[in-house]
Scaffold this motif. Sequence first.
Motif, PDB file in Angstrom:
ATOM      1  N   ILE A 295      -4.132  -4.040  15.081  1.00 40.12           N
ATOM      2  CA  ILE A 295      -5.487  -4.486  15.389  1.00 40.12           C
ATOM      3  C   ILE A 295      -5.382  -5.782  16.188  1.00 40.12           C
ATOM      4  O   ILE A 295      -4.807  -6.768  15.715  1.00 40.12           O
ATOM      5  CB  ILE A 295      -6.312  -4.719  14.109  1.00 40.12           C
ATOM      6  N   ASN A 296      -5.892  -5.737  17.403  1.00 34.68           N
ATOM      7  CA  ASN A 296      -5.797  -6.892  18.315  1.00 34.68           C
ATOM      8  C   ASN A 296      -4.355  -7.362  18.471  1.00 34.68           C
ATOM      9  O   ASN A 296      -4.077  -8.564  18.525  1.00 34.68           O
ATOM     10  CB  ASN A 296      -6.686  -8.032  17.822  1.00 34.68           C
ATOM     11  N   GLY A 297      -3.417  -6.406  18.521  1.00 36.90           N
ATOM     12  CA  GLY A 297      -2.013  -6.722  18.732  1.00 36.90           C
ATOM     13  C   GLY A 297      -1.277  -7.177  17.495  1.00 36.90           C
ATOM     14  O   GLY A 297      -0.088  -7.519  17.577  1.00 36.90           O
ATOM     15  N   ASN A 298      -1.935  -7.189  16.346  1.00 41.04           N
ATOM     16  CA  ASN A 298      -1.304  -7.630  15.099  1.00 41.04           C
ATOM     17  C   ASN A 298      -1.118  -6.444  14.158  1.00 41.04           C
ATOM     18  O   ASN A 298      -1.952  -5.540  14.107  1.00 41.04           O
ATOM     19  CB  ASN A 298      -2.169  -8.684  14.404  1.00 41.04           C
ATOM     20  N   PRO A 299      -0.032  -6.426  13.371  1.00 46.46           N
ATOM     21  CA  PRO A 299       0.178  -5.324  12.416  1.00 46.46           C
ATOM     22  C   PRO A 299      -0.911  -5.301  11.362  1.00 46.46           C
ATOM     23  O   PRO A 299      -1.556  -6.313  11.078  1.00 46.46           O
ATOM     24  CB  PRO A 299       1.546  -5.644  11.806  1.00 46.46           C
ATOM     25  N   SER A 300      -1.100  -4.139  10.768  1.00 47.35           N
ATOM     26  CA  SER A 300      -2.152  -3.963   9.772  1.00 47.35           C
ATOM     27  C   SER A 300      -1.559  -3.528   8.445  1.00 47.35           C
ATOM     28  O   SER A 300      -0.395  -3.126   8.365  1.00 47.35           O
ATOM     29  CB  SER A 300      -3.167  -2.912  10.238  1.00 47.35           C
ATOM     30  N   ILE A 301      -2.368  -3.612   7.401  1.00 39.45           N
ATOM     31  CA  ILE A 301      -2.016  -3.067   6.093  1.00 39.45           C
ATOM     32  C   ILE A 301      -3.226  -2.282   5.588  1.00 39.45           C
ATOM     33  O   ILE A 301      -4.350  -2.512   6.024  1.00 39.45           O
ATOM     34  CB  ILE A 301      -1.606  -4.154   5.072  1.00 39.45           C
ATOM     35  N   GLU A 302      -2.960  -1.365   4.678  1.00 33.14           N
ATOM     36  CA  GLU A 302      -4.025  -0.590   4.048  1.00 33.14           C
ATOM     37  C   GLU A 302      -3.916  -0.754   2.541  1.00 33.14           C
ATOM     38  O   GLU A 302      -2.823  -0.600   1.977  1.00 33.14           O
ATOM     39  CB  GLU A 302      -3.924   0.886   4.429  1.00 33.14           C
ATOM     40  N   ALA A 303      -5.000  -1.088   1.909  1.00 35.62           N
ATOM     41  CA  ALA A 303      -5.034  -1.233   0.456  1.00 35.62           C
ATOM     42  C   ALA A 303      -6.048  -0.260  -0.119  1.00 35.62           C
ATOM     43  O   ALA A 303      -7.144  -0.099   0.426  1.00 35.62           O
ATOM     44  CB  ALA A 303      -5.390  -2.666   0.059  1.00 35.62           C
ATOM     45  N   ASP A 304      -5.656   0.399  -1.206  1.00 39.28           N
ATOM     46  CA  ASP A 304      -6.584   1.347  -1.825  1.00 39.28           C
ATOM     47  C   ASP A 304      -6.596   1.161  -3.336  1.00 39.28           C
ATOM     48  O   ASP A 304      -5.639   0.666  -3.934  1.00 39.28           O
ATOM     49  CB  ASP A 304      -6.212   2.791  -1.478  1.00 39.28           C
ATOM     50  N   TYR A 305      -7.705   1.562  -3.939  1.00 36.95           N
ATOM     51  CA  TYR A 305      -7.820   1.549  -5.392  1.00 36.95           C
ATOM     52  C   TYR A 305      -6.988   2.709  -5.959  1.00 36.95           C
ATOM     53  O   TYR A 305      -7.130   3.852  -5.529  1.00 36.95           O
ATOM     54  CB  TYR A 305      -9.283   1.721  -5.817  1.00 36.95           C
ATOM     55  N   ARG A 306      -6.156   2.406  -6.928  1.00 36.99           N
ATOM     56  CA  ARG A 306      -5.288   3.432  -7.519  1.00 36.99           C
ATOM     57  C   ARG A 306      -6.098   4.389  -8.396  1.00 36.99           C
ATOM     58  O   ARG A 306      -6.787   3.947  -9.315  1.00 36.99           O
ATOM     59  CB  ARG A 306      -4.192   2.789  -8.364  1.00 36.99           C
ATOM     60  N   GLY A 307      -5.976   5.681  -8.123  1.00 41.78           N
ATOM     61  CA  GLY A 307      -6.608   6.690  -8.958  1.00 41.78           C
ATOM     62  C   GLY A 307      -8.079   6.446  -9.183  1.00 41.78           C
ATOM     63  O   GLY A 307      -8.576   6.574 -10.309  1.00 41.78           O
TER      64      GLY A 307
END
Length: 483
Positions: A295-307
């Motif tokens: 995003i805008n040349g920067n790496p991203s991460i994804e976070a999700d709620y477990r189960g």
Amino acid sequence: MIYQDRSDRPGYLIDRAIPLLPRIKGGKAYQKHLLDAAYKLYDLIRNDPTVLLHIQDKTSVHREGATRGVLRPFLPSDLRHNINALVHLLHSFAHIASRVNDRLTQIAIPLARDAFVGPDRLPLQQQALSQMVYALAVFRGKGEWAVLYPARYNDETGIGLRTRLELQLPFLDWLLLERLVFVGHPTPKAPKRAVAGPILRIKSDDEGYEYIVPLNRDLLEIEAILPPLNAELAKQRISLVLPCYDLFARHFDHLGLQGRRSLYRQFRDEEGIAGRLYGHCIQTLPSAIRPFLQINGNPSIEADYRGMQLVLLYAEAGITPPKGDPYLLQDPRLPRLYGEVEEDQALGRSLMKAVLTMSVGNTNRQETVAALSGYLNAETSLSPRLAGVLYDIFWSAHQPVCPHGNWAEPAWKKLQYVDSMIALRVLRLLYDQGVYAIPIHDSFIVQSRHEGKLTSAMHQAWQERYPKAPIGIRVTRPFVDAK
């Protein structure tokens, strides 16, 4: 140096190759990457032990034994011509690597003198092009990079085939990491942006035909985040930086990032049912390549709620979920279905998740078992008759929150409404801190530098609704330091 003759293989056929591209096309950034890559590869080649071993060695074909050329020393006086030849080769290789659906693998390279004279001559030095072709054929790097197919002439048909180089996987990976392989090579088109529609919608169906109508009302306070967030999402530069060519080829059709860069809230049949957020083109990307979003040349991460679905069932019932993995169950009937090794445990978890998903989507055990039978038949090698066993195993472990008998309608209608409300709250908390997240139902994508703000907002949004119900958060990061 001796090459195995592979000219009788299908790969030698002309429909697998294109001629060496005579002109370099593409934008300034691409041409700079191309030149930089040529210098980098030239240094790798001229210092490669295998290449050095074959200096002054004759290049021949195993079956014919005919001399094809001699690999000469890499002299400083030849540098300019060698780099120019390598730039053209890399440009042509990047072009076929970028055209995945065409299934091209080879470059047909003219090495005879007549290709370098006259008005249509190649803008290359003949000796330099031959030098780089033979060098690539023996260069090993981290494995074989290219296979040489010698020129051939059929006296009976009068058809000749030029010398060819066929790309191998190490070379494809390298080209990708050097940013030479991309959709639309060499001049990609700008992504198409879909026209934004109404922010609130209702999706219904009539005799199997689905249709969507706008929901004409003012935005709720919690929904008011959508217009300003959409304005910021539209400004984001989204790209994918994949670490290997295999991912590029397998997911090629998803790499164009075409479509909307905004969100809308969609209910099902009537307001108050579901209400999840849709619309952003990233939401349709396969999970295997989402970790490599930038995003805008920067790496991203994804976070999700477990189960989240199962935890929501417990939270709505006011019951604390059991500790441990809720999908890795110990039951005497399970060893007959799968063992205890890691792969089998993964199968067991996926089966239990399927039971949950189909249970919240149906109103009773009978409907769920029928749906699960179809899943087992289509997606696994297990007998569809095991569907009832799997259902009973899962809900015997989570009996207090089984939606069948406790819910008048399929549970998904309320569960999706609740997770959409939590998602809207997360987006607001982040927006107020200058962080513009892309939601994918119960997960969120942001620049990796905002990881702490994201997980904090997710915890806060959950606890505001369920202060006594714990939930875990999982963060997905790129597993390779993608260039």
